[in-house]
Design an enzyme around this catalytic site. Structure first.
Site, PDB file in Angstrom:
ATOM      1  N   ASP A  53       0.857  -1.187   0.000  1.00 20.90           N
ATOM      2  CA  ASP A  53       0.000   0.000   0.000  1.00 20.90           C
ATOM      3  C   ASP A  53       0.891   1.234   0.000  1.00 20.90           C
ATOM      4  O   ASP A  53       1.816   1.337   0.818  1.00 20.90           O
ATOM      5  CB  ASP A  53      -0.902   0.023   1.234  1.00 20.90           C
ATOM      6  CG  ASP A  53      -1.991  -1.040   1.176  1.00 20.90           C
ATOM      7  OD1 ASP A  53      -2.065  -1.762   0.155  1.00 20.90           O
ATOM      8  OD2 ASP A  53      -2.756  -1.153   2.147  1.00 20.90           O
ATOM      9  N   ASP A 102     -14.857  -4.385  -1.079  1.00 25.19           N
ATOM     10  CA  ASP A 102     -14.411  -4.244   0.308  1.00 25.19           C
ATOM     11  C   ASP A 102     -15.655  -4.077   1.169  1.00 25.19           C
ATOM     12  O   ASP A 102     -16.316  -3.037   1.106  1.00 25.19           O
ATOM     13  CB  ASP A 102     -13.502  -3.032   0.455  1.00 25.19           C
ATOM     14  CG  ASP A 102     -12.312  -3.078  -0.498  1.00 25.19           C
ATOM     15  OD1 ASP A 102     -11.923  -4.198  -0.882  1.00 25.19           O
ATOM     16  OD2 ASP A 102     -11.789  -2.012  -0.858  1.00 25.19           O
TER      17      ASP A 102
END
EC number: 5.3.1.16
Length: 256
Positions: free
Chosen positions: A8, A130
């Site tokens: 990330d 998500d």
């Protein structure tokens, strides 16, 4: 079961969040390329990279950093975070990215997914869902979609999507195990190939996850557990006296 390390990127650095909370951010390396090389040296067969800045803004903030990673490594790279236009997808795929993950746009602009499927094969375009308590969250997990996760998956399936990256937000970055029941429920109802994400903490979690293969779960993205060296075999990959060498070590993994 394909195991995919996650990177990330926020403000140009390699970070990890807890449950997607930007206020709970830990920086692991200043240079994400170094992290990518480490994972490749540890024999990763694919990388999952998320541009967290893009997830919030919709702008390809870390494009050049990602381009350097793609150019440096000899394995496929999967990209997600703020990809909301055909132009963004084209730029990534032209760069050499293996496949792109469409997240928020699958909810806010589903027609985009349909257009993408006309231009590229399903192997290049996947959708990221998500979910928190079965409800997809969008825009960096800051807003609710107002539908069930499997409903979104079925809509995407009708458009030609073949794979979903499924994240149980409640488990992501918590180091408390992955959402077995939520992932199983989703995979059963979606009837698609599923890459699980969020919460895998140790080898026992991987063994449980492997039991979901009959439902289409064939791969897993692992983030924080790798960064915290939760897998015993990782100790064999590091040289604790000198630190890991990014140019050469005992691994046979190649860079370009």
């Amino acid at each position: 079961m394909l195991i995919i390390p996650a990177i990330d990127i926020k403000d140009g650095k390699c970070v990890r969040l807890t449950r997607g909370d930007f206020s709970q951010q830990k920086i692991y390396l200043d240079n994400p390329l170094d992290m990518a090389i480490i994972w490749r040296k540890q024999n990763a067969k694919m990388l999952h990279i998320v541009d967290l800045d893009a997830a919030l803004t919709g702008e390809m903030v870390n494009f050049d950093i990602i381009a350097n990673i793609v150019a440096e490594l000899d394995i496929p790279v999967q990209i997600g975070g703020g990809i909301r236009s055909i132009d963004a997808v084209k730029r990534y795929l032209d760069m050499g990215v293996g496949r792109v993950v469409i997240g928020s746009a699958a909810v806010t602009d589903p027609e985009l997914v349909g257009e993408l499927m006309k231009h590229w094969p399903a192997s290049k375009i996947v959708v990221g869902i998500d979910a928190e308590n079965g409800v997809p969250k969008i825009k960096g997990w800051t807003e609710s979609s107002g539908m069930q996760d499997y409903e979104l998956a079925l809509r995407m399936k009708d458009m030609g999507v073949e794979r979903i990256v499924y994240t149980d937000i409640s488990r992501d970055g918590m180091m408390q195990g992955f959402g077995y029941e939520s992932t199983k429920r989703f995979a059963q109802k979606a009837g698609l190939k599923v890459t699980a994400s969020g919460g895998v903490t140790n080898s026992e979690d991987l063994q449980r996850l492997a039991t979901l293969r009959p439902y289409g779960v064939d791969s897993v993205i692992i983030g924080k557990a790798f960064y915290e060296c939760n897998f015993p075999c990782q100790e064999l990959w590091y040289n604790f006296e000198k630190g890991i060498c990014l140019d050469q070590n005992f691994s046979t993994a190649r860079r370009k």
